[in-house]
Design a protein around this motif. Structure first.
Motif, PDB file in Angstrom:
ATOM      1  N   LYS A 154       2.829   5.219   5.616  1.00 38.80           N
ATOM      2  CA  LYS A 154       1.457   5.594   5.289  1.00 38.80           C
ATOM      3  C   LYS A 154       1.018   5.070   3.921  1.00 38.80           C
ATOM      4  O   LYS A 154      -0.014   4.409   3.789  1.00 38.80           O
ATOM      5  CB  LYS A 154       1.307   7.117   5.340  1.00 38.80           C
ATOM      6  N   GLU A 155       1.793   5.371   2.871  1.00 40.50           N
ATOM      7  CA  GLU A 155       1.390   4.973   1.524  1.00 40.50           C
ATOM      8  C   GLU A 155       1.324   3.455   1.385  1.00 40.50           C
ATOM      9  O   GLU A 155       0.420   2.915   0.729  1.00 40.50           O
ATOM     10  CB  GLU A 155       2.349   5.564   0.480  1.00 40.50           C
ATOM     11  N   ALA A 156       2.291   2.763   2.008  1.00 40.06           N
ATOM     12  CA  ALA A 156       2.286   1.297   1.916  1.00 40.06           C
ATOM     13  C   ALA A 156       1.043   0.724   2.593  1.00 40.06           C
ATOM     14  O   ALA A 156       0.423  -0.226   2.081  1.00 40.06           O
ATOM     15  CB  ALA A 156       3.544   0.727   2.556  1.00 40.06           C
ATOM     16  N   CYS A 157       0.660   1.310   3.722  1.00 42.49           N
ATOM     17  CA  CYS A 157      -0.518   0.811   4.429  1.00 42.49           C
ATOM     18  C   CYS A 157      -1.796   1.147   3.672  1.00 42.49           C
ATOM     19  O   CYS A 157      -2.737   0.340   3.630  1.00 42.49           O
ATOM     20  CB  CYS A 157      -0.575   1.403   5.842  1.00 42.49           C
ATOM     21  N   THR A 160      -7.366  -4.536  12.553  1.00 44.00           N
ATOM     22  CA  THR A 160      -6.718  -4.686  11.244  1.00 44.00           C
ATOM     23  C   THR A 160      -5.951  -3.417  10.894  1.00 44.00           C
ATOM     24  O   THR A 160      -4.804  -3.460  10.423  1.00 44.00           O
ATOM     25  CB  THR A 160      -7.761  -4.975  10.149  1.00 44.00           C
ATOM     26  N   TYR A 161      -6.582  -2.282  11.140  1.00 37.11           N
ATOM     27  CA  TYR A 161      -5.958  -0.983  10.877  1.00 37.11           C
ATOM     28  C   TYR A 161      -4.668  -0.831  11.684  1.00 37.11           C
ATOM     29  O   TYR A 161      -3.635  -0.386  11.182  1.00 37.11           O
ATOM     30  CB  TYR A 161      -6.962   0.112  11.253  1.00 37.11           C
ATOM     31  N   LYS A 178      -6.275  -1.044   0.439  1.00 41.85           N
ATOM     32  CA  LYS A 178      -6.974  -1.211  -0.834  1.00 41.85           C
ATOM     33  C   LYS A 178      -6.918  -2.659  -1.283  1.00 41.85           C
ATOM     34  O   LYS A 178      -7.914  -3.228  -1.765  1.00 41.85           O
ATOM     35  CB  LYS A 178      -6.342  -0.313  -1.900  1.00 41.85           C
ATOM     36  N   ASP A 179      -5.738  -3.281  -1.118  1.00 38.02           N
ATOM     37  CA  ASP A 179      -5.556  -4.659  -1.568  1.00 38.02           C
ATOM     38  C   ASP A 179      -6.476  -5.629  -0.833  1.00 38.02           C
ATOM     39  O   ASP A 179      -6.978  -6.600  -1.423  1.00 38.02           O
ATOM     40  CB  ASP A 179      -4.101  -5.110  -1.352  1.00 38.02           C
ATOM     41  N   ILE A 180      -6.689  -5.374   0.453  1.00 39.71           N
ATOM     42  CA  ILE A 180      -7.523  -6.301   1.226  1.00 39.71           C
ATOM     43  C   ILE A 180      -8.939  -5.763   1.419  1.00 39.71           C
ATOM     44  O   ILE A 180      -9.731  -6.335   2.182  1.00 39.71           O
ATOM     45  CB  ILE A 180      -6.891  -6.609   2.601  1.00 39.71           C
ATOM     46  N   ASN A 181      -9.232  -4.641   0.769  1.00 35.74           N
ATOM     47  CA  ASN A 181     -10.565  -4.036   0.819  1.00 35.74           C
ATOM     48  C   ASN A 181     -10.969  -3.661   2.245  1.00 35.74           C
ATOM     49  O   ASN A 181     -12.034  -4.026   2.739  1.00 35.74           O
ATOM     50  CB  ASN A 181     -11.613  -4.984   0.212  1.00 35.74           C
TER      51      ASN A 181
END
Length: 641
Positions: A417-420, A437-438, A425-428
């Motif tokens: 969860k946290e990594a995703c 994408t999700y 956030k990184d890819i907006n």
């Protein structure tokens, strides 16, 4: 349309030995009944006009003339029928007597096939009366006022198929005439027989027919003498048996005192597909030499509405009855042997596998456990990684944990969860937008974890994806699509469930069994979308991509035989009658072809994995297809259904 099916029949009429008039009437009656049922070709037992057990009566001029008069009567009374009939009778050729199969249609004699191998041992003494086809000095004979071809190398061509004939003992020869006939183009072999009964003999005869039909890649229709033949020394059971490429389609009741018609349909398109891909068949034809057969062309048969009598299994990958257990044991053993070799070759220290609590990862884990036991390795070197995400439910999570504990493997839990969230956030990407994408980012995160742990532990990532998912492209490219060895890669989804249940019932302890049986009952889901308000699975694969039992049915006939959409649809409507309506089948058939074509790029770079059955989509083995092939023709035909 007849979709390549040819309806055939093996007849077992009442007979009176030496009474040609009575026998002729019974033959006529069965021809009429068969024609009414849409049969295109019917075969009768050996010497059916006279009876097989006439003995020295075959030397009587009256019997021989009565037999020919009987055939004339059959010709006259069936001339309005399209059906092709194969009738047994003795024929005089240059003062010798031939045991023959006479082929007639619409009042004409098309040809006569002479028996080649005349048994002359134990209870048989046919050489006392008959001459072999090898001793014929001419290729034609006058019969019923017509000059007709005669011999052992006759092929009969219809608008639907080409067939050949052998007689009784011919089948028992080391190299049966049907072998040459099949290589010369015969797709169905008809055998009129007088096979008598003995303890255990029937099973042996069935095995002969099965093997010969498989070796010839053909249909095989066998009609044997029955009630009414003399029982002075032997007994005849009236066997009507129909095989197709090694598989029995229909059989009569043995020892019946009633007349019988054994009817089924030979799938000629299926036979032709098998021959096209079997290069040994073509090579064998080349070694046959220049033995040109006599080709006889029949008259056109008016097409009728096709009603199949042969069963269509809705689950072609899953055998019925006791054979299912044997199949599961064999498949599981192949997987275990494959993984054992790969582990030994790579000298991997660990097997790393993602455990979701679903069917596929469960089967892969069970293979790992059995393999490590077989190699004498510690189960602790199997690293089961459960990676809960946004859609993981309590049911699958707890099943994954319980299974790993009960099997005694090493277990790790790594939440994605946290990594995703960080990745979004990184890819907006808006975490509330549950799009591809999700979903795919979760699959790729899990694969990254597995690959990196394998690197840490000098291990091998064991893939869990199955044949059905790979055929539909229901896998995330460079996510669960990828592994270091795909142990389930040629096992269809419909079989995975049975394999897991088989292991639960035969190969596992009681604690693990309870968990396995619950996994078998869990809906199939990637669990990439959050659960519903009740904590239940909110994303069911079969709601999205379609029922796997339908897709596996489509896949089997597309890859195994190359059938067109209209024929697959026709078969599916029969196989799934009462389960799915025609519109539902059409909808998912369109989905199948669309996905099968567009997702080839994923299959073009699959990891290694063992072939366990007749179908594989390995780009190195059974299936080579360009990734940009157009599905237009297939989808257009689907639209017209």
């Amino acid at each position: 349309m007849n979709y390549g099916f040819v309806k055939v029949a093996a007849a077992s009429p009442h007979v009176r030995v030496g009474d040609c008039k009575f026998n002729t009437e019974r033959i006529e009656g069965q021809i009429a009944i068969a024609d009414g049922k849409g049969v295109q070709i019917i075969v009768f037992p050996e010497l059916s006009i006279t009876g097989y057990t006439c003995g020295d009566l075959f030397g009587q001029q009256l019997l021989l003339e009565e037999a020919e008069m009987g055939l004339i009567q059959i010709l006259n009374n069936t001339r309005q029928l399209d059906i092709i009939s194969i009738i047994g009778m003795p024929i005089v050729v240059d003062s010798t007597l031939v045991n023959a199969a006479v082929v007639i249609q619409k009042g004409k004699v098309l040809g006569a096939v002479a028996k080649t191998y005349l048994p002359n041992y134990k209870e048989f003494y046919e050489q006392r009366w008959f001459t072999s086809s090898t001793q014929l000095t001419r290729s034609n004979v006058r019969l019923c006022g017509q000059i007709i071809p005669i011999g052992a190398n006759l092929l009969f061509e219809t608008s639907s198929t080409t067939f050949g004939i052998e007689i009784c003992e011919d089948l028992w020869a080391t190299i049966p005439p049907s072998s040459a006939l099949a290589l010369q183009g015969a797709e169905i072999i008809f055998n009129m027989s007088a096979d008598n009964e003995g303890i255990g003999k029937h099973n042996y005869v069935c095995s002969l027919i099965s093997q010969q039909s498989a070796r010839c890649i053909s249909g095989y229709v066998f009609a044997s003498c029955g009630f009414g033949e003399s029982t002075t020394d032997v007994v005849f059971a009236g066997n009507g048996i129909i095989y197709e490429n090694g598989t029995q389609l229909a059989h009569s009741e043995r020892f019946s005192i009633k007349e019988q018609l054994t009817i089924s349909e030979i799938d000629i398109e299926r036979i032709r597909a098998e021959r096209r891909v079997n290069t040994t068949y073509a090579a064998n034809r080349g070694n046959l030499g220049r033995l040109d057969p006599i080709r006889i062309y029949t008259e056109f048969v008016n097409k009728r509405e096709l009603t199949l009598t042969r069963p269509i299994n809705p689950h072609p990958f899953i055998p019925q009855g006791a054979e299912l257990n044997e199949r599961c044991e064999e498949v599981f053993s192949i997987q275990v042997s494959a993984l054992a070799q790969r582990l030994k070759h790579t000298e991997a220290k660990t097997a790393v596998i993602g455990i979701s609590g679903g069917l596929d990862s469960t089967l892969a884990l069970l293979v790992c456990v059995k393999t490590y036991d077989k190699l004498g390795l510690s189960r602790k070197d199997i690293l089961g990684i459960t990676m809960p995400g946004f859609g993981t439910t309590d049911r699958t999570y707890l099943n994954a944990i319980e299974l790993m504990k009960s099997l005694g493997i090493s277990m790790r839990e790594i939440s994605i969860k946290e990594a995703c969230i960080q990745h979004f956030k990184d890819i907006n990407h808006d975490i509330n937008v549950h799009d591809v994408t999700y979903e795919n980012s979760q699959a790729r995160e899990r694969t990254q974890i597995l690959m990196d742990i394998a690197n840490q532990t000098r291990g091998m990532v064991i893939g869990t994806g199955d044949l059905s998912e790979l055929a539909l492209g229901w896998a995330t490219y460079n996510g669960d699509h990828m592994s270091m060895y795909g142990i389930n890669s040629s096992i269809p989804k419909t079989l995975v469930r049975h394999l897991v249940q088989w292991v639960a019932e035969n190969e596992i302890d009681n604690t693990s069994q309870k968990t396995l049986l619950d996994i078998v009952d869990t809906p199939i889901s990637p669990e990439l979308i959050p659960a519903d308000e009740n904590g239940e699975i909110n994303q069911k694969t079969e709601d999205l991509v379609g029922p796997y039992e339908l897709h596996d049915f489509f896949l089997y006939y597309v890859l195994r035989f190359g059938f067109r959409p209209s024929k697959i649809f026709f078969l599916a409507t029969i196989a799934f009658k009462g389960s799915y309506d025609d519109e539902t089948i059409k909808k998912w058939l369109q989905t199948f072809f669309r996905r099968f074509f567009t997702q080839q790029f994923k299959r073009s770079c699959l990891p290694d994995g063992p072939k366990v059955g007749s179908i594989s989509i390995s780009p190195r083995g059974d299936w080579r297809m360009p990734s940009d092939a157009s599905p237009a023709s297939w989808l257009k035909e689907c639209e017209k259904l």
